[in-house]
Design a protein around this motif. Structure first.
Motif, PDB file in Angstrom:
ATOM      1  N   LEU A  26      -0.268   1.279   7.747  1.00 21.66           N
ATOM      2  CA  LEU A  26      -1.403   0.489   7.542  1.00 21.66           C
ATOM      3  C   LEU A  26      -1.779  -0.121   9.029  1.00 21.66           C
ATOM      4  O   LEU A  26      -0.620  -1.024   9.399  1.00 21.66           O
ATOM      5  N   LEU A  27      -2.562   0.220   9.849  1.00 21.89           N
ATOM      6  CA  LEU A  27      -2.727  -0.545  11.062  1.00 21.89           C
ATOM      7  C   LEU A  27      -3.522  -1.629  11.151  1.00 21.89           C
ATOM      8  O   LEU A  27      -3.357  -2.652  12.003  1.00 21.89           O
ATOM      9  N   SER A  28      -4.602  -1.648  10.228  1.00 22.08           N
ATOM     10  CA  SER A  28      -5.416  -2.967  10.018  1.00 22.08           C
ATOM     11  C   SER A  28      -6.154  -3.049   8.752  1.00 22.08           C
ATOM     12  O   SER A  28      -6.435  -1.852   8.224  1.00 22.08           O
ATOM     13  N   ASN A  29      -6.456  -4.260   8.182  1.00 28.06           N
ATOM     14  CA  ASN A  29      -7.074  -4.206   6.947  1.00 28.06           C
ATOM     15  C   ASN A  29      -7.705  -5.622   7.105  1.00 28.06           C
ATOM     16  O   ASN A  29      -7.527  -6.684   6.927  1.00 28.06           O
ATOM     17  N   ARG A  30      -9.254  -5.354   7.328  1.00 26.28           N
ATOM     18  CA  ARG A  30     -10.079  -6.468   7.199  1.00 26.28           C
ATOM     19  C   ARG A  30     -10.896  -6.761   6.184  1.00 26.28           C
ATOM     20  O   ARG A  30     -11.699  -5.795   5.568  1.00 26.28           O
ATOM     21  N   ILE A  31     -11.323  -7.958   5.590  1.00 30.66           N
ATOM     22  CA  ILE A  31     -12.102  -8.195   4.521  1.00 30.66           C
ATOM     23  C   ILE A  31     -12.824  -9.515   4.686  1.00 30.66           C
ATOM     24  O   ILE A  31     -12.550 -10.589   5.081  1.00 30.66           O
ATOM     25  N   ALA A  32     -14.135  -9.120   4.670  1.00 30.77           N
ATOM     26  CA  ALA A  32     -15.020 -10.434   4.720  1.00 30.77           C
ATOM     27  C   ALA A  32     -15.599 -10.699   3.479  1.00 30.77           C
ATOM     28  O   ALA A  32     -16.349  -9.894   2.909  1.00 30.77           O
ATOM     29  N   SER A  33     -15.141 -11.926   2.934  1.00 32.58           N
ATOM     30  CA  SER A  33     -15.481 -12.411   1.432  1.00 32.58           C
ATOM     31  C   SER A  33     -16.717 -12.964   1.451  1.00 32.58           C
ATOM     32  O   SER A  33     -17.012 -13.814   2.491  1.00 32.58           O
ATOM     33  N   VAL A 119      -3.604   4.251  -5.842  1.00 31.69           N
ATOM     34  CA  VAL A 119      -2.719   4.639  -4.855  1.00 31.69           C
ATOM     35  C   VAL A 119      -2.323   3.542  -3.646  1.00 31.69           C
ATOM     36  O   VAL A 119      -1.625   3.819  -2.750  1.00 31.69           O
ATOM     37  N   SER A 120      -2.794   2.390  -3.760  1.00 32.22           N
ATOM     38  CA  SER A 120      -2.581   1.281  -2.977  1.00 32.22           C
ATOM     39  C   SER A 120      -1.070   1.131  -2.690  1.00 32.22           C
ATOM     40  O   SER A 120      -0.567   0.917  -1.608  1.00 32.22           O
ATOM     41  N   ALA A 121      -0.424   1.463  -3.523  1.00 33.22           N
ATOM     42  CA  ALA A 121       1.366   1.148  -3.270  1.00 33.22           C
ATOM     43  C   ALA A 121       1.905   2.661  -2.491  1.00 33.22           C
ATOM     44  O   ALA A 121       3.060   2.417  -2.223  1.00 33.22           O
ATOM     45  N   THR A 122       1.105   3.468  -2.248  1.00 37.62           N
ATOM     46  CA  THR A 122       1.379   4.489  -1.427  1.00 37.62           C
ATOM     47  C   THR A 122       1.439   4.200  -0.030  1.00 37.62           C
ATOM     48  O   THR A 122       2.143   5.064   1.036  1.00 37.62           O
ATOM     49  N   LEU A 123       0.946   3.275   0.293  1.00 39.65           N
ATOM     50  CA  LEU A 123       0.732   2.615   1.786  1.00 39.65           C
ATOM     51  C   LEU A 123       2.146   1.719   2.208  1.00 39.65           C
ATOM     52  O   LEU A 123       2.795   1.225   1.376  1.00 39.65           O
ATOM     53  N   GLY A 124       2.426   1.858   3.302  1.00 39.93           N
ATOM     54  CA  GLY A 124       3.417   0.738   4.004  1.00 39.93           C
ATOM     55  C   GLY A 124       4.729   1.619   4.106  1.00 39.93           C
ATOM     56  O   GLY A 124       4.952   2.870   3.941  1.00 39.93           O
ATOM     57  N   PRO A 125       5.920   0.896   4.410  1.00 33.78           N
ATOM     58  CA  PRO A 125       7.356   1.405   4.846  1.00 33.78           C
ATOM     59  C   PRO A 125       7.978   2.041   3.473  1.00 33.78           C
ATOM     60  O   PRO A 125       8.764   2.775   3.739  1.00 33.78           O
ATOM     61  N   ASP A 126       7.643   1.602   2.342  1.00 34.16           N
ATOM     62  CA  ASP A 126       8.342   1.881   1.135  1.00 34.16           C
ATOM     63  C   ASP A 126       7.532   2.407  -0.037  1.00 34.16           C
ATOM     64  O   ASP A 126       7.037   1.756  -0.905  1.00 34.16           O
ATOM     65  N   PRO A 127       6.674   3.619   0.296  1.00 36.33           N
ATOM     66  CA  PRO A 127       5.709   4.223  -0.684  1.00 36.33           C
ATOM     67  C   PRO A 127       6.369   4.599  -1.937  1.00 36.33           C
ATOM     68  O   PRO A 127       7.359   4.905  -1.978  1.00 36.33           O
ATOM     69  N   ILE A 128       5.262   4.149  -2.921  1.00 38.47           N
ATOM     70  CA  ILE A 128       5.836   4.746  -4.256  1.00 38.47           C
ATOM     71  C   ILE A 128       5.561   6.167  -4.216  1.00 38.47           C
ATOM     72  O   ILE A 128       4.596   6.684  -3.458  1.00 38.47           O
ATOM     73  N   TRP A 293       6.258  -1.403  -8.098  1.00 38.64           N
ATOM     74  CA  TRP A 293       5.885  -1.704  -6.807  1.00 38.64           C
ATOM     75  C   TRP A 293       4.441  -2.586  -6.878  1.00 38.64           C
ATOM     76  O   TRP A 293       3.728  -2.376  -7.811  1.00 38.64           O
ATOM     77  N   VAL A 294       4.664  -3.768  -6.315  1.00 40.50           N
ATOM     78  CA  VAL A 294       3.654  -4.932  -6.381  1.00 40.50           C
ATOM     79  C   VAL A 294       3.099  -4.920  -4.958  1.00 40.50           C
ATOM     80  O   VAL A 294       3.622  -5.572  -3.985  1.00 40.50           O
ATOM     81  N   PRO A 295       1.858  -4.360  -4.804  1.00 43.81           N
ATOM     82  CA  PRO A 295       1.359  -4.640  -3.509  1.00 43.81           C
ATOM     83  C   PRO A 295       1.083  -6.293  -3.050  1.00 43.81           C
ATOM     84  O   PRO A 295       0.894  -6.685  -4.036  1.00 43.81           O
ATOM     85  N   PRO A 296       1.017  -6.493  -1.780  1.00 36.43           N
ATOM     86  CA  PRO A 296       0.622  -7.799  -1.306  1.00 36.43           C
ATOM     87  C   PRO A 296      -0.855  -8.135  -1.989  1.00 36.43           C
ATOM     88  O   PRO A 296      -1.648  -7.376  -2.040  1.00 36.43           O
ATOM     89  N   PRO A 297      -1.148  -9.380  -2.301  1.00 35.33           N
ATOM     90  CA  PRO A 297      -2.376  -9.676  -2.990  1.00 35.33           C
ATOM     91  C   PRO A 297      -3.597  -8.977  -2.369  1.00 35.33           C
ATOM     92  O   PRO A 297      -4.528  -8.622  -2.807  1.00 35.33           O
TER      93      PRO A 297
END
Ligand code: KG4
Ligand code: ZN
Length: 332
Positions: A26-33, A119-128, A293-297
């Motif tokens: 995951l290199l970046s994740n931007r959210i304009a609420s 599949v969001s928990a497949t991201l990052g250093p410890d993917p499901i 696996w609980v992804p960050p909020p």
């Protein structure tokens, strides 16, 4: 850098862009609420959402690229939510993604929003890794899925009426908590007694859910208490109401784990950001010896990183095949 996926998500009221790699970094994740924009209406106004997406999509995309330390020239694939969602909102993302991809002759990946949550928990250093079960609980959907291969998921059970997030939002509205209600109810519930009121835990057939009776039960309870008393007991009402939703979700996930005999579970969707649910899922998985696996909020609520994640497992359309691609409010 090779293998960069620029992902765009505009299915509801958040304008999202992210950069992920084909390896799931995951290199970046931007959210304009747009939460505050819709708050005064007590819910998302589709036309207002589309217009705001249009205003900010370019800036959010540029921000995501900058945060990833790349430029458009480094992007190899563009991914976008095709549906389900609000049609006008989706169209902004789809048009923008098509333009970005077509200008460079890049491939485009049309993504199912719910596949992203799965599949969001497949991201990052410890993917499901499959096979796994997942609970997706959002504002529009609630289901338990089984994943054998990250390219697909099988729905084992789903809500027959309201989604869990919808129950949170409607409950919050009845308690005068404004919009969006889920996070506000979560906060208020921390100060209340979850045993104070008894709300129904409806259990329809097999692995399905039903939340509409719960909302009605809260409505009657608030009416019976009267305005002043309901106000005084607001935290207890919130805690008891939340406990009923969490109990219903936990009961079904417990059943699914036992029936499906899988040892890995992921949760996703906005309701997976709920503090009590996160805790209760952890306790359940400890009890049953299942890894959770609980992804960050920010990867549970709507985001484009999960769309990039799903794009890794979805066939890309080469240029110019996607030029007539359409958004779809409902996916088959
Ligand atoms: O996944 P999501 O961001 O959008 C949809 O795809 O629907 O989910 C939004 C839903 C809303 O109903 C919101 O109230 C709920 O997730 N939500 C929460 C929490 N954070 C967001 N519900 C309970 N507790 C939370 N902390
Ligand atoms: Zn969602």
């Amino acid at each position: 850098m090779t293998g960069c996926i620029l992902a765009i998500e505009t299915s509801c009221d958040d304008t999202c862009a992210a950069v992920v790699t084909v390896d799931g970094e995951l290199l970046s994740n931007r959210i304009a609420s747009q939460g505050l924009l819709h708050a005064r209406y007590g819910g998302v106004v589709p036309e207002v959402a589309s217009r705001r997406h249009l205003e900010v999509i370019d800036a959010v995309t540029a921000d995501a690229l900058e945060a990833a330390g790349i430029t458009l020239a480094d992007v190899d694939t563009v991914a976008v939510t095709r549906g389900p969602g609000l049609i006008g909102a989706l169209l902004v993302g789809v048009s923008s993604a098509k333009a970005l991809a077509a200008a460079r002759g890049l491939p485009l990946v049309p993504v199912d929003h719910l596949h992203g949550h799965v599949v969001s928990a497949t991201l990052g250093p410890d993917p499901i890794e499959p096979p796994y079960l997942c609970l997706v609980a959002s504002g529009g959907h609630t289901f338990i899925g089984r994943v054998e291969d990250p390219a697909h998921y099988t729905v084992l059970g789903e809500t027959l009426d309201d989604a869990a997030g919808e129950a949170f939002d409607k409950g919050a509205r009845l308690l005068g908590l404004g919009y969006p209600g889920g996070p506000a109810l979560d906060r208020l519930a921390r100060t209340g007694d979850a045993q104070a009121f008894r709300f129904p835990r409806s259990a329809p057939a097999e692995l399905d859910f039903s939340f509409s009776g719960l909302k009605t039960a809260l409505l009657y309870r608030v009416r019976d208490l009267g305005e002043a008393e309901a106000e005084r007991r607001r935290a207890d009402l919130a805690a008891s109401f939340q406990r009923a939703i969490v109990d219903a979700l936990i009961a079904r996930v417990r059943q699914a784990i036992v029936c499906e005999r899988l040892e890995r579970l992921a949760i996703g969707g906005g309701v997976a950001a709920n503090s009590e649910l996160r805790q209760a899922m952890g306790d359940l998985c400890d009890e049953l010896g299942v890894r959770l696996w609980v992804p960050p909020p920010e990867l549970c609520t709507d985001n484009a990183a999960m769309i990039g994640a799903a794009a890794r497992f979805t066939p890309a359309l080469p240029y110019p095949e996607y030029l007539d691609l359409d958004a779809t409010a409902r996916l088959a």
